[in-house]
Scaffold this motif. Structure first.
Motif, PDB file in Angstrom:
ATOM      1  N   SER A 173       0.810  -1.220   0.000  1.00  0.00           N
ATOM      2  CA  SER A 173       0.000   0.000   0.000  1.00  0.00           C
ATOM      3  C   SER A 173       0.842   1.269   0.000  1.00  0.00           C
ATOM      4  O   SER A 173       0.297   2.366  -0.109  1.00  0.00           O
ATOM      5  CB  SER A 173      -0.926   0.008   1.221  1.00  0.00           C
ATOM      6  OG  SER A 173      -1.838  -1.080   1.182  1.00  0.00           O
ATOM      7  N   PHE A 174       2.171   1.138   0.143  1.00  0.00           N
ATOM      8  CA  PHE A 174       3.047   2.307   0.178  1.00  0.00           C
ATOM      9  C   PHE A 174       3.586   2.615  -1.210  1.00  0.00           C
ATOM     10  O   PHE A 174       3.851   1.708  -2.012  1.00  0.00           O
ATOM     11  CB  PHE A 174       4.222   2.068   1.138  1.00  0.00           C
ATOM     12  CG  PHE A 174       3.834   2.015   2.579  1.00  0.00           C
ATOM     13  CD1 PHE A 174       3.714   3.188   3.321  1.00  0.00           C
ATOM     14  CD2 PHE A 174       3.582   0.797   3.198  1.00  0.00           C
ATOM     15  CE1 PHE A 174       3.361   3.134   4.663  1.00  0.00           C
ATOM     16  CE2 PHE A 174       3.231   0.741   4.534  1.00  0.00           C
ATOM     17  CZ  PHE A 174       3.118   1.918   5.274  1.00  0.00           C
ATOM     18  N   GLU A 202      -8.959  10.451   0.385  1.00  0.00           N
ATOM     19  CA  GLU A 202      -9.445   9.465  -0.581  1.00  0.00           C
ATOM     20  C   GLU A 202      -8.669   8.154  -0.554  1.00  0.00           C
ATOM     21  O   GLU A 202      -9.140   7.152  -1.092  1.00  0.00           O
ATOM     22  CB  GLU A 202      -9.401  10.061  -2.003  1.00  0.00           C
ATOM     23  CG  GLU A 202     -10.386  11.185  -2.255  1.00  0.00           C
ATOM     24  CD  GLU A 202      -9.892  12.494  -1.667  1.00  0.00           C
ATOM     25  OE1 GLU A 202      -8.652  12.594  -1.417  1.00  0.00           O
ATOM     26  OE2 GLU A 202     -10.717  13.388  -1.433  1.00  0.00           O
ATOM     27  N   TYR A 203      -7.460   8.187   0.036  1.00  0.00           N
ATOM     28  CA  TYR A 203      -6.642   6.969   0.019  1.00  0.00           C
ATOM     29  C   TYR A 203      -6.123   6.680   1.419  1.00  0.00           C
ATOM     30  O   TYR A 203      -5.153   7.293   1.877  1.00  0.00           O
ATOM     31  CB  TYR A 203      -5.491   7.116  -0.972  1.00  0.00           C
ATOM     32  CG  TYR A 203      -4.663   5.846  -1.143  1.00  0.00           C
ATOM     33  CD1 TYR A 203      -5.215   4.592  -0.920  1.00  0.00           C
ATOM     34  CD2 TYR A 203      -3.334   5.916  -1.519  1.00  0.00           C
ATOM     35  CE1 TYR A 203      -4.470   3.433  -1.073  1.00  0.00           C
ATOM     36  CE2 TYR A 203      -2.575   4.764  -1.681  1.00  0.00           C
ATOM     37  CZ  TYR A 203      -3.149   3.533  -1.450  1.00  0.00           C
ATOM     38  OH  TYR A 203      -2.407   2.398  -1.601  1.00  0.00           O
ATOM     39  N   GLU A 345      -8.203   7.203  -7.307  1.00  0.00           N
ATOM     40  CA  GLU A 345      -9.238   7.179  -8.342  1.00  0.00           C
ATOM     41  C   GLU A 345      -9.778   5.767  -8.548  1.00  0.00           C
ATOM     42  O   GLU A 345     -10.986   5.557  -8.699  1.00  0.00           O
ATOM     43  CB  GLU A 345      -8.692   7.745  -9.663  1.00  0.00           C
ATOM     44  CG  GLU A 345      -8.376   9.236  -9.590  1.00  0.00           C
ATOM     45  CD  GLU A 345      -7.725   9.722 -10.871  1.00  0.00           C
ATOM     46  OE1 GLU A 345      -7.366   8.860 -11.720  1.00  0.00           O
ATOM     47  OE2 GLU A 345      -7.543  10.955 -11.021  1.00  0.00           O
ATOM     48  N   ALA A 346      -8.873   4.787  -8.516  1.00  0.00           N
ATOM     49  CA  ALA A 346      -9.298   3.405  -8.688  1.00  0.00           C
ATOM     50  C   ALA A 346     -10.179   2.956  -7.525  1.00  0.00           C
ATOM     51  O   ALA A 346     -11.186   2.254  -7.681  1.00  0.00           O
ATOM     52  CB  ALA A 346      -8.070   2.488  -8.813  1.00  0.00           C
ATOM     53  N   LYS A 347      -9.823   3.386  -6.310  1.00  0.00           N
ATOM     54  CA  LYS A 347     -10.605   3.033  -5.129  1.00  0.00           C
ATOM     55  C   LYS A 347     -11.989   3.673  -5.175  1.00  0.00           C
ATOM     56  O   LYS A 347     -13.002   3.047  -4.855  1.00  0.00           O
ATOM     57  CB  LYS A 347      -9.870   3.465  -3.855  1.00  0.00           C
ATOM     58  CG  LYS A 347     -10.600   3.094  -2.572  1.00  0.00           C
ATOM     59  CD  LYS A 347      -9.791   3.531  -1.372  1.00  0.00           C
ATOM     60  CE  LYS A 347     -10.523   3.155  -0.085  1.00  0.00           C
ATOM     61  NZ  LYS A 347      -9.766   3.597   1.127  1.00  0.00           N
TER      62      LYS A 347
END
Length: 351
Positions: A173-174, A202-203, A345-347
């Motif tokens: 995730s990094f 958002e992330y 954006e993907a999430k």
């Protein structure tokens, strides 16, 4: 009629009686004198024995007293060091108690109050794949994905905006070069700590304290190694070590991308001029690679490797292959920012 006594006869009889009494008395006195003399003869002997016995008893008493005094002196001498020893033990016991309390306090702090990522194993799931992270006190970290291992470094900051952690490699995730804010809650002792991280609203993602599950592949059965292949080989460019591959006699194999800090642990088999390299992520993955050995040179993955520690390694030059130059720090930061944006954006699209 009164009986008359003859005065003369009576006188003679009386005289004879007196004479006998006198002799008897004399004899008796003589006997008592003899007895007295006998007693006087006996008394001195008894007296000497008595005196001798008394003297012996006195000497024994004196010896006993002397022995008791000697024993008392010895006991006193023995007690004196013991008292000194006892006096020395007290500060030692106190010091040990202080050290023990300090250790217990430190362990209590580590278990309940320390809220930092170092010296723990963390994990999180990304796309149904489990990543493991180990942050060390010297500023290095190791990431694990199946049998793949990544080595790198990290930095932490702590200012008015909160705590951040930045990895020099993209892993899990990094993202490389992108600082992520973090906070930790829970207890190390009970193994329930959680580290909440975010690059933006958002992330966000969460790492959990865990124990790594090692993914080990079974060694190939009835394996026969190529003796000319066994050992470590290095591909160099511009005097930099780029790739390293190690083949072991038991069928285990390690492929390292040295500049990226990535290490693939796996096994291999040989079919003719092909090496079948197998590693593990969520399942076993087999990669066929052609190879050829010529002395201290190995052709592998389309590159020419040299045997580690050989004269060929010392003579290796930059004309072995072309390599894309490493991106500079500014380019890395730009790539990290773009990666974070794409992930957010993907999430959002997935939700």
């Amino acid at each position: 009629m009164s009986e008359k006594t003859n005065p003369e006869l009576n006188t003679e009889e009386t005289a004879a009686s007196v004479s006998e009494d006198t002799e008897t008395t004399v004899l008796t006195d003589n006997d008592e004198a003899v007895a007295a003399e006998s007693n006087e003869a006996i008394v001195p002997d008894d007296t000497e024995n008595t005196v001798s016995a008394d003297t012996t008893a006195g000497e024994a008493t004196a010896d006993t007293a002397a022995n008791e005094e000697t024993t008392d002196i010895t006991a006193t001498e023995e007690e004196q060091p013991k008292k000194k020893k006892t006096g020395l033990q007290k500060p030692i016991i106190i010091a040990c108690c202080i050290v023990l309390v300090a250790i217990l306090g430190f362990l209590g702090y580590m278990a309940f109050f320390l809220k930092e990522p170092e010296n723990l194993t963390w994990s999180n799931d990304v796309n149904d794949v489990t990543y493991y992270y180990e942050f060390k006190s010297d500023g290095t970290f190791t990431g694990y994905l199946g049998s793949i291992e990544m080595n790198g470094s990290f930095q932490k900051t702590n200012d008015e905006n909160g705590k951040t952690i930045t990895l020099d490699k993209s892993f899990g995730s990094f993202y490389q070069g992108a600082p992520a804010t973090y906070s930790i809650k829970g207890s190390r002792l009970f193994g329930n700590q959680e580290m909440s991280c975010s690059y933006s609203e958002e992330y966000e993602f969460t790492l959990k304290q865990s124990k790594r599950e090692k993914k080990l592949l079974d060694l190939p059965e009835n394996f026969t190694a190529d003796e000319s292949l066994v050992g470590s080989w290095i591909f160099k460019y511009m005097n930099y070590d780029i790739y390293k591959v190690t083949f072991n006699k038991d069928g285990s194999m390690v492929l390292e991308f040295l500049q990226d800090g990535v290490k693939y642990n796996g096994i291999y088999t040989i079919e003719g001029s092909t090496i079948n390299f197998t590693y593990y992520v969520t399942d076993s993955t087999v990669v066929p690679i052609d190879y050829a050995v010529d002395g201290d040179y190995l052709t592998f993955m389309g590159y020419q490797f040299v045997r580690e520690g050989s004269e060929a390694e010392k003579a290796a030059t930059s004309d072995q292959a072309n390599m894309i130059p490493q991106a500079n720090d500014q380019a890395q930061e730009t790539q990290a920012a773009e990666a974070v944006t794409e992930a957010a954006e993907a999430k959002e699209a997935a939700e």
